[in-house]
Design a protein around this motif. Structure first.
Motif, PDB file in Angstrom:
ATOM      1  N   GLY A   1      18.304 -11.228  16.231  1.00 18.95           N
ATOM      2  CA  GLY A   1      18.734 -12.556  15.824  1.00 18.95           C
ATOM      3  C   GLY A   1      19.557 -12.504  14.557  1.00 18.95           C
ATOM      4  O   GLY A   1      20.640 -11.897  14.524  1.00 18.95           O
ATOM      5  N   PRO A   2      19.057 -13.040  13.440  1.00 15.52           N
ATOM      6  CA  PRO A   2      19.878 -13.160  12.228  1.00 15.52           C
ATOM      7  C   PRO A   2      20.105 -11.858  11.478  1.00 15.52           C
ATOM      8  O   PRO A   2      20.993 -11.796  10.625  1.00 15.52           O
ATOM      9  N   ARG A   3      19.356 -10.824  11.721  1.00 16.35           N
ATOM     10  CA  ARG A   3      19.500  -9.507  11.066  1.00 16.35           C
ATOM     11  C   ARG A   3      19.379  -9.623   9.542  1.00 16.35           C
ATOM     12  O   ARG A   3      20.095  -8.951   8.788  1.00 16.35           O
TER      13      ARG A   3
ATOM     14  N   ILE B   1      17.731  -3.458   3.428  1.00 16.37           N
ATOM     15  CA  ILE B   1      16.428  -2.786   3.501  1.00 16.37           C
ATOM     16  C   ILE B   1      16.412  -1.763   4.630  1.00 16.37           C
ATOM     17  O   ILE B   1      15.913  -0.647   4.463  1.00 16.37           O
ATOM     18  N   VAL B   2      16.976  -2.128   5.767  1.00 19.74           N
ATOM     19  CA  VAL B   2      17.133  -1.185   6.872  1.00 19.74           C
ATOM     20  C   VAL B   2      18.628  -1.076   7.145  1.00 19.74           C
ATOM     21  O   VAL B   2      19.287  -2.090   7.413  1.00 19.74           O
TER      22      VAL B   2
ATOM     23  N   VAL C   1      13.891  -0.580  20.043  1.00 18.67           N
ATOM     24  CA  VAL C   1      14.628  -0.552  18.785  1.00 18.67           C
ATOM     25  C   VAL C   1      13.686  -0.450  17.593  1.00 18.67           C
ATOM     26  O   VAL C   1      14.103  -0.069  16.493  1.00 18.67           O
ATOM     27  N   ALA C   2      12.405  -0.783  17.796  1.00 21.04           N
ATOM     28  CA  ALA C   2      11.458  -0.821  16.674  1.00 21.04           C
ATOM     29  C   ALA C   2      10.480   0.333  16.651  1.00 21.04           C
ATOM     30  O   ALA C   2       9.664   0.407  15.726  1.00 21.04           O
ATOM     31  N   ASP C   3      10.519   1.236  17.632  1.00 16.90           N
ATOM     32  CA  ASP C   3       9.454   2.248  17.643  1.00 16.90           C
ATOM     33  C   ASP C   3       9.945   3.691  17.719  1.00 16.90           C
ATOM     34  O   ASP C   3       9.182   4.592  18.043  1.00 16.90           O
ATOM     35  N   ASP C   4      11.259   3.903  17.418  1.00 18.89           N
ATOM     36  CA  ASP C   4      11.660   5.313  17.413  1.00 18.89           C
ATOM     37  C   ASP C   4      11.287   5.946  16.074  1.00 18.89           C
ATOM     38  O   ASP C   4      10.851   5.282  15.136  1.00 18.89           O
ATOM     39  N   LYS C   5      11.484   7.233  15.988  1.00 18.85           N
ATOM     40  CA  LYS C   5      10.953   7.984  14.845  1.00 18.85           C
ATOM     41  C   LYS C   5      11.783   7.819  13.579  1.00 18.85           C
ATOM     42  O   LYS C   5      11.322   8.158  12.485  1.00 18.85           O
ATOM     43  N   LEU C   6      12.979   7.269  13.701  1.00 20.78           N
ATOM     44  CA  LEU C   6      13.771   6.975  12.519  1.00 20.78           C
ATOM     45  C   LEU C   6      13.402   5.597  11.964  1.00 20.78           C
ATOM     46  O   LEU C   6      13.173   5.438  10.757  1.00 20.78           O
ATOM     47  N   VAL C   7      13.321   4.608  12.826  1.00 21.89           N
ATOM     48  CA  VAL C   7      12.928   3.266  12.398  1.00 21.89           C
ATOM     49  C   VAL C   7      11.531   3.298  11.782  1.00 21.89           C
ATOM     50  O   VAL C   7      11.224   2.554  10.845  1.00 21.89           O
ATOM     51  N   TYR C   8      10.667   4.178  12.311  1.00 21.53           N
ATOM     52  CA  TYR C   8       9.293   4.337  11.792  1.00 21.53           C
ATOM     53  C   TYR C   8       9.262   4.461  10.268  1.00 21.53           C
ATOM     54  O   TYR C   8       8.391   3.888   9.599  1.00 21.53           O
TER      55      TYR C   8
ATOM     56  N   MET D   1       9.364  -2.944   5.926  1.00 17.72           N
ATOM     57  CA  MET D   1       9.291  -4.172   6.736  1.00 17.72           C
ATOM     58  C   MET D   1       8.075  -5.002   6.343  1.00 17.72           C
ATOM     59  O   MET D   1       8.144  -6.237   6.245  1.00 17.72           O
ATOM     60  N   ILE D   2       6.944  -4.343   6.159  1.00 17.26           N
ATOM     61  CA  ILE D   2       5.707  -5.058   5.808  1.00 17.26           C
ATOM     62  C   ILE D   2       5.897  -5.807   4.493  1.00 17.26           C
ATOM     63  O   ILE D   2       5.539  -6.986   4.365  1.00 17.26           O
ATOM     64  N   GLU D   3       6.484  -5.143   3.523  1.00 20.00           N
ATOM     65  CA  GLU D   3       6.710  -5.788   2.224  1.00 20.00           C
ATOM     66  C   GLU D   3       7.721  -6.924   2.340  1.00 20.00           C
ATOM     67  O   GLU D   3       7.559  -7.990   1.727  1.00 20.00           O
ATOM     68  N   HIS D   4       8.772  -6.725   3.170  1.00 17.19           N
ATOM     69  CA  HIS D   4       9.827  -7.737   3.294  1.00 17.19           C
ATOM     70  C   HIS D   4       9.346  -8.976   4.042  1.00 17.19           C
ATOM     71  O   HIS D   4       9.538 -10.110   3.572  1.00 17.19           O
ATOM     72  N   TYR D   5       8.722  -8.770   5.208  1.00 15.15           N
ATOM     73  CA  TYR D   5       8.377  -9.914   6.052  1.00 15.15           C
ATOM     74  C   TYR D   5       7.060 -10.578   5.636  1.00 15.15           C
ATOM     75  O   TYR D   5       6.901 -11.790   5.771  1.00 15.15           O
TER      76      TYR D   5
END
Length: 853
Positions: free
Chosen positions: A482-484, A491-492, A693-700, A706-710
């Motif tokens: 969505g808005p990215r 951050i990412v 898009v959310a579970d590969d080893k680079l995004v990991y 993400m936890i801190e941001h969201y």
């Protein structure tokens, strides 16, 4: 439904010496101080019987049962005696001289010999009024198929003459030796029944009608139907539950008989087999569903029985009470399991008797402590863990919370464990517990005998951390499609998102508020007692829930006495929770067909086909393939010989690309049509396409951010330190430290492509370095975490093997928000000898995982 029939209960009790806790042939001393018809002797002089008056309500019945038990104790205690309500009492001496006085008992002793000497068993009999004997015979035949469930609820006799029998109701095994024990005969009228009894007496098999010991029978001396299959129950509430269910069964059977409904056609030998299974398993193993026949979890069997009797329970005013009692019984487990837990505290049978004495009178047991157990010398000989071991200290001592387990395993020894392992494989073959690697034939799911324990404290910490992580990943998925905002905030990096192997254009077409992650499988490891890491996130089609559930069943079926003192969180409710999470994603819960969900699989070719069928069966939903589906403008339909029905949700268990390539019922491509239906909201496709898009080893490596941001929170669970090779500085560090890191392909799965630097050859390190230089964005590296080890049985001994933990979280829509629930159905995966890779496709295995209460 007519007048409410009265109910009454006969209970048999063991008389025990309070000093030795052994069965005591002192019933005459008790009866000399008890008057009236409410107390009577039994065949053995160490047994006594009580009889309640006829009762209209379950509350009245409960009060009379408690009163009679209390009276027995009041008389027995000054004599140094106690009374135990259980199928057997663990400590007993068999003798031919302890038979109660009377010509009938003396004749029985002469005729039946050892059967009488071993009759140190107690049951609970329930009587329900019937209008006449013809109706009684009809009721007997119609109720018989439901008796195994009642036996399982009552199972309370695991110990016999000082030994664990491996059964939940060994009383049933002793009782079954009588020539007239077992399911009732195939008669339909009172005249038929009386003729059968006359023939048995004429044959010399029995001497009077009272010796017809069928599991259910017309009473020999009262105008009732009598339930005889059950063990004596330590807990009064179990007696009340069984009585309530039995009365409802009798009322329903009476109505069916009056309506001329056909008699059940279950084969006699199958009824015996179902009773045997209930005696073997209690509430801790699968029971036999006679429709099929098939194996079914006790929670489902009991739940179906209670639900099926609802109208008759409500008419009697028993519905709410029976429903609550059934849930309580399933939650605490059978009395047999509770006895094994009492024994596990110190390995003392006297503790079991003490627990039974207290439970019989409705009191809580106090005063038993848990000592540290010494290691079993045989099984742990040479056991030398090189890393943190979860069960054995560096000095070779069994850690306290595993003490009870190793006492049981020590009694088995290597030969007993080998026999149990063979029995386990036989059970797996019988149930078809298999998986497939590539094009190979199906193989047995590799399951170890020694369960892994997760403490209640650890589980509370892990659950909080996993729920936090899943919430953040859900918000990330909604954001990047969505808005990215997280990309715009720097951050990412955009290159991480846009280059993710699991990114899909379909993910951007779904409604903005769609639940993306309904089922998450998060892999965890630990390197010391108090430190867990998240190793990997699985948000596409994570497998293992079903294997976790069946692992519990399999291990308990071959090692039934392996019961932890504190109790284990049950798994029977997990499929229901999963189904509820799937259906919560349907926006209009009140619309027609809103509860129609199916599990979408590739079919028998899928490596996890067994799991798919098991979960679908436990959720009571169909398992379908794309060839069973049709997509129209107004929805997705399941097409079959009986017509078609619209589906509200599909639990996706096949790979996204396989779905896009699939063919539907009309032999046309269906994958994109399904995705368009999901985008339009006419079906919920769960887990959502594009989750990769959310579970590969680079995004990991960006999940903590993400936890801190969201969420504005600090991560509760650590990541393994991870180095993206796409970053030039990180890449240089990785190439310099390649020999001490773990290198993984970003799009890898199942352990494929992983290089463990310390174990790699020079040639393998050189090949890895070349691959990183050629395509740095395709690789990440991580610090080597020394995985904890756990005792694993192999080759006749226990060996330390590296383990990880796959935990499962279910995300549900609640109004305009979501809720995350971490299921207790965690799967421990075990690496083969000399390896840190736990995936079954790379030779790994699994363990039953106990989350302690």
């Amino acid at each position: 439904m007519g007048d409410l029939p009265q109910i009454g209960v006969e209970e048999e009790f063991h008389v025990v010496d309070l000093e030795t806790r052994r069965a005591a042939p002192e019933v005459d001393a008790l009866l000399s101080k008890l008057g009236g018809d409410e107390f009577a002797p039994e065949l053995q002089r160490s047994l006594v019987e009580t009889n309640t008056p006829p009762c209209r309500t379950l509350d009245d019945l409960r009060e009379h049962v408690r009163r009679l038990r209390g009276t027995l104790e009041k008389v027995a205690h000054p004599l140094g005696l106690g009374v135990v309500a259980a199928g057997t009492v663990p400590l007993v001496e068999l003798s031919g001289t302890d038979i109660s006085a009377g010509a009938r008992y003396e004749k029985m002793q002469h005729e039946y010999q050892m059967l009488v000497r071993e009759q140190h068993i107690c049951g609970a009999q329930v009587h329900v009024d019937v209008p006449d004997r013809d109706m009684a015979v009809q009721v007997v035949r119609r109720v018989a198929p439901y008796l195994p469930v009642l036996l399982a609820i009552s199972a309370s006799s695991p110990y016999w003459r000082g030994e664990d029998t491996g059964y939940a109701s060994f009383r049933s095994m002793v009782w079954s030796r009588w020539p007239t024990a077992g399911p009732p005969g195939a008669v339909e009228t009172a005249a038929d029944y009386d003729g059968m009894v006359d023939e048995l007496i004429a044959s010399g098999t029995i001497s009077d009608p009272g010796m017809v010991y069928f599991d259910i029978r017309p009473s020999a001396h009262l105008p009732t139907v009598e339930l005889r299959v059950c063990d004596a129950c330590p807990d009064v509430d179990d007696v009340v539950l069984i009585a309530g269910l039995f009365r409802a069964l009798v009322r329903r059977a009476s109505e069916d008989a009056l309506a001329g409904a056909p008699l059940p056609t279950s084969r006699h030998e199958l009824l015996r087999s179902a009773n045997w299974r209930a005696a073997r398993s209690g509430l801790e193993g699968d029971l036999v569903d006679l429709v099929g026949p098939a194996l079914m979890s006790p929670a489902l069997m009991v739940g179906m029985l209670v639900d099926g009797l609802r109208a008759h329970l409500e008419a009697a005013g028993d519905w709410e009470q029976v429903l609550e009692l059934s849930r309580q019984t399933l939650a605490r487990g059978s009395a047999a399991a509770r006895q094994r837990r009492a024994f596990g505290l110190r390995g003392e049978l006297t503790d079991v008797v003490d627990a039974l004495l207290e439970t019989t009178q409705g009191r809580a047991l106090t005063g038993i402590t848990t000592p540290v157990a010494p290691p079993p010398p045989e099984l742990l000989a040479g056991y030398r863990p090189e890393a943190f071991d979860e069960a054995v200290s560096e000095g070779g001592q069994v850690l306290p919370h595993y003490g009870f387990m190793f006492r049981v395993l020590d009694r088995l020894g290597p030969r007993g464990m080998t026999a149990a392992e063979s029995a386990l494989r036989t059970e797996q073959h019988a149930r078809g517990v298999t998986f497939r690697v590539g094009d190979e034939p199906d193989r047995l799911f590799p399951l170890d005998l020694v369960p892994r324990i997760i403490s209640a404290e650890d589980w509370a910490m892990l659950s909080a951390g996993l729920a936090q992580r899943v919430r953040a990943l859900e918000l990330f998925l909604r954001d990047v499609y969505g808005p990215r905002e997280i990309v715009d905030a720097g951050i990412v990096p955009a290159t991480v998102v846009d280059g993710a192997p699991g990114r899909s254009r379909i993910g951007a077409t779904l409604p903005a508020d769609a639940v993306r992650v309904t089922v998450a499988g998060i892999d965890l490891v630990r390197d010391r007692a108090d430190h867990w890491f998240v190793l990997e996130d699985n948000l596409r089609v994570p497998s293992g829930i079903g294997f976790s559930i069946i692992s519990r069943r399999l291990v308990r079926s071959v090692l039934p006495d392996l019961e932890p003192p504190a109790g284990v969180v049950g798994l029977d409710d997990v499929p229901r929770a999963l189904r509820a999470a799937l259906l919560s994603a349907v926006p209009d819960h009140d619309a027609a067909g809103a509860d129609e969900v199916a599990l979408l699989s590739a079919g028998p070719v899928d490596p996890a086909w067994f799991e798919h069928t098991l979960l679908a069966d436990r959720m009571q939903v169909p398992v379908v393939t794309p060839r069973d589906l049709q997509v129209t403008r107004d929805g997705v339909y399941l097409v079959g010989p009986g017509g078609r029905r619209r589906l509200a949700a599909l639990y996706r268990r096949l790979d996204e690309q396989d779905l896009l390539d699939a063919t539907g019922a009309d032999e046309r491509p269906i994958g994109r049509a399904l995705c368009r239906a999901a985008a339009a909201g006419t079906v919920q496709l769960l887990n959502a396409p594009g989750n990769g898009v959310a579970d590969d080893k680079l995004v990991y490596s960006y999940v903590p951010a993400m936890i801190e941001h969201y969420l504005g929170e600090a991560p509760l669970l650590d990541n393994v330190p991870t180095y993206p090779c796409a970053d030039p500085d990180r890449r240089a560090e990785v190439l310099d430290r390649l020999h001490e890191l773990v290198v993984k392909p970003v799009d890898g799965y199942g352990g494929h492509g992983i290089l463990i630097g310390p174990d790699a050859t020079r040639a393998e390190l050189a090949d890895a370095a070349a691959a990183i230089r050629a395509r740095p964005e395709g690789w990440v590296a991580q610090d080597l975490v020394q995985l904890s080890t756990h005792p694993t049985f192999s080759g006749g001994a226990l060996h330390p093997r590296a383990v990880d933990l796959r935990a499962f979280a279910f995300q549900s829509r609640v109004g305009d928000r979501t809720r995350v629930d971490v299921a207790p159905a965690a799967l421990s995966r075990v690496a083969p000898a000399g390896s840190l890779v736990v995936n079954s496709s790379r030779g790994g295995g699994a363990k039953d995982t106990w989350v302690l209460k």
